[in-house]
Design a protein around this motif. Structure first.
Motif, PDB file in Angstrom:
ATOM      1  N   GLY A  93      42.927  47.991  40.219  1.00 30.72           N
ATOM      2  CA  GLY A  93      43.935  47.461  39.314  1.00 30.72           C
ATOM      3  C   GLY A  93      44.206  45.971  39.448  1.00 30.72           C
ATOM      4  N   TYR A  94      43.196  45.162  39.672  1.00 27.41           N
ATOM      5  CA  TYR A  94      43.409  43.716  39.761  1.00 27.41           C
ATOM      6  C   TYR A  94      43.212  43.065  38.394  1.00 27.41           C
ATOM      7  N   HIS A  95      43.636  41.804  38.305  1.00 29.17           N
ATOM      8  CA  HIS A  95      43.517  41.057  37.058  1.00 29.17           C
ATOM      9  C   HIS A  95      43.167  39.607  37.374  1.00 29.17           C
ATOM     10  N   ILE A  96      42.203  39.053  36.654  1.00 32.39           N
ATOM     11  CA  ILE A  96      41.829  37.650  36.777  1.00 32.39           C
ATOM     12  C   ILE A  96      42.074  36.980  35.433  1.00 32.39           C
ATOM     13  N   ASN A  97      42.823  35.880  35.444  1.00 28.71           N
ATOM     14  CA  ASN A  97      43.073  35.137  34.207  1.00 28.71           C
ATOM     15  C   ASN A  97      41.799  34.456  33.737  1.00 28.71           C
TER      16      ASN A  97
ATOM     17  N   GLU B 118      34.091  41.157  41.426  1.00 33.54           N
ATOM     18  CA  GLU B 118      34.006  42.620  41.495  1.00 33.54           C
ATOM     19  C   GLU B 118      32.925  43.062  42.467  1.00 33.54           C
TER      20      GLU B 118
ATOM     21  N   ILE C 215      45.411  35.185  39.913  1.00 39.39           N
ATOM     22  CA  ILE C 215      44.736  36.458  40.183  1.00 39.39           C
ATOM     23  C   ILE C 215      45.807  37.422  40.680  1.00 39.39           C
ATOM     24  N   ARG C 216      45.840  38.588  40.099  1.00 38.03           N
ATOM     25  CA  ARG C 216      46.846  39.575  40.488  1.00 38.03           C
ATOM     26  C   ARG C 216      46.149  40.740  41.180  1.00 38.03           C
TER      27      ARG C 216
ATOM     28  N   PRO D 119      34.340  36.823  37.231  1.00 36.40           N
ATOM     29  CA  PRO D 119      34.921  38.161  37.393  1.00 36.40           C
ATOM     30  C   PRO D 119      33.895  39.215  37.848  1.00 36.40           C
TER      31      PRO D 119
END
Length: 189
Positions: free
Chosen positions: A49-53, A38, A66-67, A34
């Motif tokens: 505003g992203y998201h990594i599981n 970044e 990944i969102r 992550p």
């Protein structure tokens, strides 16, 4: 037993393989994925505003989930369309853009409307056929219908963002049918 020899010309997508690449990045760079994402992608491309599981180990799960926002999906496509440059800054090498979008294996049709197509490193390489011309495209997609399509000849990036998880036959046709039937003809008028 293996269905085919590794490195052969028959592609079989496997999320575990993509996750393994994440582990290679972590071990090679000594950086938590992550943080690497970044520093080397999200920040230069101005993602928000992203998201990594994460897996139970705390490592990033790179096999899916990944969102990112649709506008950030388009930025990824534009980065590749521009041979690795975003807003005048090199983010990815030209060599990697070329190598990752070069065919390394082939997918046989999976469902009735599918085509034989090629596969690079994470990119599906499809011919998009219109009545008057066939365009080379490369695309990346996620389960549910998050698709980024790059059509270099038209200087075009198309993105879809859906939530039809597990419904491959539904969302896969968006890029193979909707783009050549409606989007390309509208763009070339």
């Amino acid at each position: 037993p293996l269905a085919h020899d590794p490195g052969g010309d028959k592609a079989i997508y496997c999320s575990a393989g993509m996750n393994l690449v994440g582990g290679v990045v972590r071990n090679t760079t000594n950086t938590w994925v992550p943080e690497f994402f970044e520093e080397y992608l999200a920040h230069p491309l101005q993602f928000h505003g992203y998201h990594i599981n994460l897996m139970p180990t705390g490592d990033a799960y790179m096999g899916g989930g990944i969102r990112i926002r649709p506008r950030d999906e388009i930025k990824l496509g534009q980065l590749y369309l521009s041979n690795g440059i975003w807003n005048g800054t090199r983010v990815v090498s030209t060599e990697w853009v070329r190598e990752s979008t070069t065919p390394h294996s082939n997918f046989a049709p999976q469902i009735d409307f599918d085509l034989n197509h090629q596969y690079g490193y994470g990119w599906h390489i499809n011919p998009l056929k219109t009545p008057n011309h066939t365009y080379r495209s490369f695309s990346a997609g996620g389960n549910g219908g998050q698709i980024v399509i790059v059509i270099p000849e038209l200087d075009m990036v198309v993105a879809f963002n859906g939530g039809s998880y597990g419904e491959f036959a539904k969302w896969y046709r968006w890029s193979l049918e909707l783009v050549p039937q409606y989007i390309i003809p509208a763009a070339v008028k």
